[in-house]
Every structure is written in structure tokens, then in C-alpha cells.
Design an enzyme around this catalytic site. Sequence first.
Site, PDB file in Angstrom:
ATOM      1  N   CYS A 146       3.700   2.945 -23.964  1.00  0.00           N
ATOM      2  CA  CYS A 146       3.038   2.647 -25.234  1.00  0.00           C
ATOM      3  C   CYS A 146       2.610   3.926 -25.965  1.00  0.00           C
ATOM      4  CB  CYS A 146       1.894   1.664 -25.001  1.00  0.00           C
ATOM      5  SG  CYS A 146       1.442   0.784 -26.499  1.00  0.00           S
TER       6      CYS A 146
ATOM      7  N   HIS B   2       3.396  -2.240 -21.067  1.00  0.00           N
ATOM      8  CA  HIS B   2       2.491  -1.690 -20.042  1.00  0.00           C
ATOM      9  C   HIS B   2       2.712  -2.327 -18.668  1.00  0.00           C
ATOM     10  CE1 HIS B   2      -0.488   0.241 -22.791  1.00  0.00           C
ATOM     11  NE2 HIS B   2      -0.102  -0.688 -23.631  1.00  0.00           N
TER      12      HIS B   2
ATOM     13  N   GLU C 104       1.852  -1.215 -15.940  1.00  0.00           N
ATOM     14  CA  GLU C 104       0.686  -0.902 -15.090  1.00  0.00           C
ATOM     15  C   GLU C 104      -0.379  -1.990 -15.163  1.00  0.00           C
ATOM     16  OE1 GLU C 104       1.404   0.435 -17.938  1.00  0.00           O
ATOM     17  OE2 GLU C 104      -0.375   0.890 -19.129  1.00  0.00           O
TER      18      GLU C 104
HETATM   19  N1  LIG Z   1      -1.511   0.200 -26.081  1.00  0.00           N
HETATM   20  C1  LIG Z   1      -1.273   1.348 -26.644  1.00  0.00           C
HETATM   21  O1  LIG Z   1      -1.040   2.369 -25.978  1.00  0.00           O
HETATM   22  C2  LIG Z   1      -1.390   1.364 -28.131  1.00  0.00           C
HETATM   23  C3  LIG Z   1      -0.830   2.599 -28.793  1.00  0.00           C
HETATM   24  C4  LIG Z   1      -1.554   2.874 -30.090  1.00  0.00           C
HETATM   25  N2  LIG Z   1      -1.234   1.899 -31.073  1.00  0.00           N
HETATM   26  C5  LIG Z   1      -1.236   4.283 -30.555  1.00  0.00           C
HETATM   27  O2  LIG Z   1      -0.883   4.495 -31.640  1.00  0.00           O
HETATM   28  O3  LIG Z   1      -1.346   5.190 -29.800  1.00  0.00           O
END
Ligand SMILES: NC(=O)CC[C@H](N)C(=O)O
Length: 196
Positions: free
Chosen positions: A81, A175, A177
Amino acid sequence: MSTPTIGVLALQGDVREHLVALAAADAVARPVRRPEELAEVDGLVIPGGESTTMSKLAVVFGMLEPLRERVRSGMPVYGTCAGMIMLADKLLDGRDDQETLGGIDMIVRRNAFGRQNESFEAAVDVRGIAGGPVEGVFIRAPWVESTGADVEVLASHDGHTVAVRQGNVLATSFHPELTGDHRVHGLFVEMVRAAQ
Ligand SMILES: NC(=O)CC[C@H](N)C(=O)O
């Protein structure tokens, strides 16, 4: 082969969950905040969190160049992410002053799924992962808008690329994890072993 030591970049984000998942996938896992700690690991996970904050803290902690250097030198890295955002060579909808490390020849759109849905789960088939789809947890998730010729697309959701690999660098929009299913971490641990 020896058990690899894998760091989790611990500037911000869901560090603890990755430490648990890596340990369950047969790695020695430890948090990494400083260049000396980075020098001691065989691979690195960049967690989910907020990429703008992570990028700022990487500058404050003097980690930006050491991280770029190790990614360039071929250390295996896995970003989830916000971690995927950090590994993008190019970023859309980032903040003007937002730095990425780069490592994957891709354009990533930040918060791409987040506008419609703050958060959702979906079954995702990941190339190279046996035993059926993984549960993809998407939290204000990015997607990969385009990839260069050397990038392998490992998974898509709704027509958008959500998992990629280029050489030793792996990234997912979602994710693993947070699910208790450690197969994606297992894949990464194998990548680190193969690079040792
Ligand atoms: N769950 C996440 O890691 C979100 C990422 C977040 N939207 C960002 O810009 O970093």
C-alpha cells in the site's frame, strides 16, 4: 540455507503486523529506523501507512538516500500500500513535495481506490501463490496505472493492477499482513533467500 533477517521500515505505519507475518513465514524480523540498522538486513518490508508522512520521516531520519542506494544495489524489498507508493518510479496524486524511493518502473496512482470506497476486501489471485486467492484488504489503496517492460504483473482487481514484481522488488496495493494468511510474505522470504 540460513534464515534471512528481514527488516520492516519503522518510520510510520503497520510495522508490528509485518514483523509478526515475517516471523510466521520463517524469517528473523526486526524494525529498521536508521542507516546502521538497514545495513544489517538481507531484505526490507515497507509497510502500509501514510506515504506522505513516511517520505517526510525518511528525510528527517537520513534514510532516503541509504534506502535508495540499497534498492538500487538489489536488496529484496516488498512494499504494501503506502509501501507500494514508496517503490514507484513515478507517482500520480501525490503531494508536491512527496519523495519516493523508486525501484519499480511503474506509475502508481495514490488513493486510487479510496475515492469510491474507503476500504474493502476482495479475493485476489496472485501469480506465484499456490492454494487459491488471497484475501486482499484495500485501505485507501493505490493502483498501478502503467508498468514498464521489465515489470511482471502478478495480480489485478477490477481491471487495475494491484501486485507487481520487478527483479527483487515486490509491491501490493493490499495488506496481506492484516489477514493471518502469510503466503505473500512467504513468497517474499523466498525472494530474500534466493538473493542471499
Ligand atoms: N493503507 C495505506 O497504506 C494507505 C496509503 C495512503 N493512502 C497513502 O497515500 O500513503
